[in-house]
Structure formats: structure tokens, C-alpha cells
Design an enzyme around this catalytic site. Structure first.
Site: not given
Length: 542
Positions: A203, A209, A264-265, A350, A381, A507
């Protein structure tokens, strides 16, 4: 909220009904399934295997009413700034609306035309890549599309592209998110820079990153001897900062807007979904939006008692706050949906991992729990042992497509049978007497020794989400249902599910630590952090 009258009534109701076993409830009520499932456009939501009765549902709906959930739903729909800590609207639902939808006003502007203009631009760009109309700098057809983002800019598109693998077009889509250089190195070594296009999703166009990987991708492109001018044909961006993208070398016509009123999510429905558009094409992406819109209409217009996302939220609260459950697992019995729980993990944790109310006060009750999961049948399993015989109560969501486009032996039937069987086993359990009966052929001493280990308490809750098949429409519906569940939980808990300040602090500290990793000046952190930095420096010198 914990001291409200409804909360206390629910606590008393839980105490009065906690000893009731679901096995007995099913035996006594032949209509239990009929009264405790909902259907919507090929989706069946079965919540009958829960430790509830009709009174439980009524009380939970009254809790939602007391928390003013219907009013909050309407506030979100019309664009109120319900993200109070950032003074923003939360309008991911608008992204799924039609171009002729009623105006939605944000700061005096109707956002519908703008969002559809950006959506149409991104879809047209994707179609040009798919068709071969857009080529690389050397004139070769684009064969690979690489999306660089992180968090919500990565998990949603990646999960959807994998889930809809059977609808893929002729361009391979890849995702790079991690700052660990192994991620980008392993992806790029298989690609040809002349036939690869990148999308940079940030954005602010300043996400550390993402920018690290974006610059590495540009350097890889240039190291191949391709001209700087070609960056305009091999890179695109999804950002609010067009100028920053242009400084990187991406022309404005290849920059697709993001909006402040979408977190974002919650953003895969927007231009952040560009890699999904490239993966499946415009028609299928619009079907994906239509499925989400269908769930939006259901959520906003259905009474609480029949409302699928609201019921999902209320059941989650029932176990989290009244049974002390510490987590929740979601299990898609679909190999293509194997990334679904990773997406849900971010969405729920979040959003609801908060310890302050919207007013800044400390909450007096548990909020979000631990969300985890893996694809079935594999996870049977692994951690299902804990679900069946462990000491923790972990509710389960089973997601199961009823048909498959692949006709490989009896694999699909076997997979569906296992999903149904696990839900039944969790509910019924196995008594000690039943375990002894199964071991009737053993000598009495051996039978009595082994039987306790084969006893299952049962009474373990689950929901089943059955879809007629895994399509873009159905995936959109499922995702929107979980989005609305998360919002409804936040409202009832009194927290803001749209901010994520807890992500930011680390951050900030990382920006201070990174330069110190390569400098010998004094350290001012705690002794542990200082020790870690010194060890890193030593390893770099060895």
C-alpha cells in the site's frame, strides 16, 4: 460485556447443560439435524454437532442483540468509520458489489465508481497477459507471473490461486513473501526473466520485506542483461503511492490502486487479487466476487437465528468464553484448499488478538483463540489424537467438497467418508463398555488393561461446511462467511477487528537492530538481545 445480564445468563446456562452428552441429544431428537443446519447456494452448514440446544441459540442471539451486532453490521455496510483506532471505514464488502450498486460514501465520495475502475483496469491487464497480447521486452510471450507481497497481500491471493488450481489458465503464478533469501532465490532459479512479469503489492510501497524482494527481483532482471527500459513491461504494482512505484520504474498505467478503507487481510477482492486474476481469468474472478457478494447479502439481510456467519461467531464465543476452549481448528478435506487455514489463521488471530476494547479499556474476558489446521485426511494422522482423547476442548470446522473434477479411483469417496466419520466420532465418542465389547476375544485381564486406552469421551463439537464442488463462487462464499464471523466476534467482544497495532512494534525495533548487526559500536538492548547480536556478528566473521 462479561458483566451484562445476557453474559451471566449464558454462564448459568452452560453450567446447567455442560453434563449433557450430544450422543443423547441426537438419540432424543430425531429432528436435530433438520433444526440445526442452513443452506445457501450449494453450501450446507451443519452445526447440529455442538454442545447446544435451542435455548442456547436463543440466548446467544440475545447476546448478539445486547452487543448491538445488527447496528454494527449496518454501520459497516454504509461505510461508517468503524475502524475507530485508525478512523477508517472497513468496506471489503463494497469490493464485491456490482457497478450499479447504491452509492457508498466515504469522506463525501461515492467509492463505487473508483473501485470498479481499478478492478476493471487490473482485470484487463491480467487478460492481456493471459492472451499473450502483453509480451516481455524481447517480444516473447509471458509464461510466469510472480507476486511479491507479505501478510494480507500474500496469504489471500496465494490461498485462492492454489484452491482454484483446476481453473488455471496458461500463465504460471508464483508468490514470494519471506525476507529469507531462500524464498526468492528458489523461485527465480526456475524462471526466465524475458518471460516473467512481477507484481509488487504494498500500500505504501515501503513495506520492508516486500521492497527487499522487489529490488532483488529488479536486480535479477537487470543481471540477465535486459535493458532498464524493460522494467516497465516486466513489473506492475498494487499500491496507493503511484509516485513511489514510478520511482522504482513502474509506469502509472501499471500501478493499480489500493484503498485506505480495506485492510490487507480483507483485500483479496481488490486489485490485491491481481495474481488470482492472472491465474484464473476475468470470468472466474468475477464468479469469486459474486460468491462473496451472495454471502454478504445473506449476512446483512438474514435474521440472527438463521444467519450463517452470525451462528459461526456465536458458537465460537460459546466455546471460547463459556467452555474455556483455547483454540479452534479448521480442516479442509481438499488438497487444493490446503492453504485455507493459513489464510484463516491471519484473518482471525490478527483481527481478534486484542486485549483492549474499542474504548481503550482492558477486556475482562477472553478474546481471540489459537486458530490452526491442516488438510484432511493428512491431519488425522497428526493432531487429531489430541482432539479425540486429549484434555483440551478444541472445536473443529470440517470443509468438504462433495464432488471432484478428478476421477482417480475411490480417493474422493474415501476422503469424504473420513471427514464424516471424524465428525461423528468426535460427537459420539466410545464408552468404556463399548471398548470392552470390542475386545471380547481377549482374556479378561488384557481386556481390562486395554479398554481404557480405547475409550473416547466424545461430546467434542464440530461444524461441517459442505459445498457441492470447489468453485470460485463457493470459495468466495466460504471466505466471506469467515470474514463476517470474525467481524461479529469482534463486535460482541467489544474490540476492533480491523487494526493490528501489535504487528508494528517489532518492525520498529527491527529497524534499530538491523544496522547494529554489521557495526561494532556499543549495544543498548537487554542482555539477551545484546548476546544474540554479538553471536550473529561472530558467525559473520567466522
Amino acid at each position: 460485556m462479561t458483566f451484562s445480564e445476557m453474559w451471566q445468563q449464558l454462564a448459568e446456562h452452560q453450567k446447567a447443560t455442560a453434563a449433557i452428552h450430544m450422543r443423547d441429544q441426537f438419540a432424543e431428537d430425531v429432528d436435530r439435524f433438520d433444526n440445526m443446519h442452513e443452506t445457501l447456494h450449494g453450501l450446507l452448514f451443519d452445526y447440529s454437532k455442538n454442545r447446544i440446544n435451542e435455548e442456547t441459540i436463543v440466548l446467544l442471539c440475545q447476546l448478539a442483540e445486547a452487543a448491538k451486532l445488527p447496528e454494527a453490521m449496518e454501520a459497516m455496510r454504509r461505510g461508517d468509520k468503524i475502524n475507530t483506532s485508525e478512523q477508517r471505514a472497513a468496506l471489503h464488502t463494497a469490493l464485491r458489489s456490482s457497478e450499479n450498486a447504491a452509492p457508498i460514501m466515504v469522506d463525501g465520495e461515492n467509492i463505487i465508481p473508483k473501485l470498479h475502475r481499478e478492478l476493471n483496469r487490473a482485470l484487463a491487464f491480467a487478460e492481456r497477459i493471459i492472451s499473450g497480447d502483453r509480451t516481455g521486452i524481447t517480444g516473447q510471450r509471458i509464461t510466469d507471473f510472480v507476486h511479491i507481497g507479505i501478510g494480507g497481500s500474500d496469504l489471500g491471493p496465494q490461498m485462492c490461486a492454489q484452491s482454484l488450481y483446476d481453473y488455471r489458465k496458461n500463465v504460471r503464478v508464483h508468490f514470494i513473501s519471506n525476507s529469507d533469501d531462500a524464498d526468492i532465490a528458489q523461485k527465480l532459479e526456475k524462471l526466465n526473466p524475458e518471460t516473467t512479469v512481477f507484481s509488487i503489492a504494498s500500500k505504501s510501497f515501503a513495506t520492508p520485506e516486500t521492497l527487499l524482494n522487489a529490488h532483488a527481483a529488479r536486480n535479477w532482471y537487470k543481471a540477465a542483461g535486459l535493458p532498464e527500459s524493460g522494467i516497465a513491461r516486466h513489473f506492475s504494482a498494487i499500491s496507493s503511492d503511484v509516485a513511489a512505484a514510478e520511482n522504482f520504474g513502474i509506469p502509472a498505467e501499471c500501478v493499480f490502486a489500493m484503498f485506505d478503507w480495506v485492510g490487507g487481510r480483507y483485500s483479496v477482492w481488490s486489485t490485491i487479487g491481481l495474481p488470482l486474476m492472472v491465474a484464473v481469468g476475468e470470468t472466474r474472478f468475477r464468479e469469486f466476487l459474486s460468491g462473496a457478494h451472495a454471502m454478504d447479502e445473506h449476512f446483512f439481510n438474514t435474521p440472527l437465528r438463521r444467519n450463517i456467519p452470525v451462528l459461526m461467531a456465536l458458537l465460537h464465543i460459546w466455546y471460547n468464553n463459556f467452555y474455556g476452549s483455547e483454540g479452534h481448528t479448521t480442516v479442509p478435506y481438499s488438497h487444493n484448499m490446503r492453504r485455507f487455514t493459513s489464510w484463516l489463521n491471519q484473518l482471525d488471530m490478527e483481527s481478534c488478538g486484542k486485549s483492549r476494547t474499542v474504548d481503550g479499556e482492558r477486556v475482562s474476558h477472553k478474546t481471540g483463540g489459537i486458530v490452526f489446521g491442516e488438510e484432511g485426511v493428512n491431519c488425522q494422522h497428526a493432531y487429531f489424537q489430541l482432539l479425540h482423547q486429549g484434555t483440551r476442548l478444541i472445536p473443529v470446522d470440517f470443509i468438504v467438497p462433495m464432488t471432484t473434477p478428478h476421477q482417480v479411483g475411490r480417493q474422493h469417496r474415501f476422503t469424504v467418508a473420513n471427514a464424516f466419520a471424524q465428525a461423528e466420532a468426535l460427537m459420539k465418542g466410545k464408552t468404556l463398555e463399548e471398548a470392552r465389547a470390542e475386545l471380547a476375544d481377549l482374556p479378561k485381564a488384557g481386556r481390562e488393561s486395554l479398554a481404557p486406552h480405547k475409550e473416547f469421551p466424545g461430546n467434542r463439537p464440530s461444524n461441517s461446511f459442505l459445498i457441492d464442488r470447489l468453485t470460485p463462487f463457493n470459495l468466495g462464499m466460504l471466505m466471506a462467511a469467515y470474514e463476517h464471523r470474525t467481524f461479529a466476534e469482534g463486535v460482541i467482544w467489544g474490540i476492533n477487528p480491523f487494526d493490528q497495532w501489535g504487528v508494528e512494534y517489532g518492525k520498529v525495533l527491527a529497524k534499530k537492530i538491523e544496522p547494529e548487526l554489521n557495526q561494532a559500536h556499543g549495544l543498548t538492548h537487554d542482555s539477551s538481545t545484546n548476546g544474540l547480536i554479538r553471536f550473529y556478528r561472530k558467525c559473520q566473521q567466522d
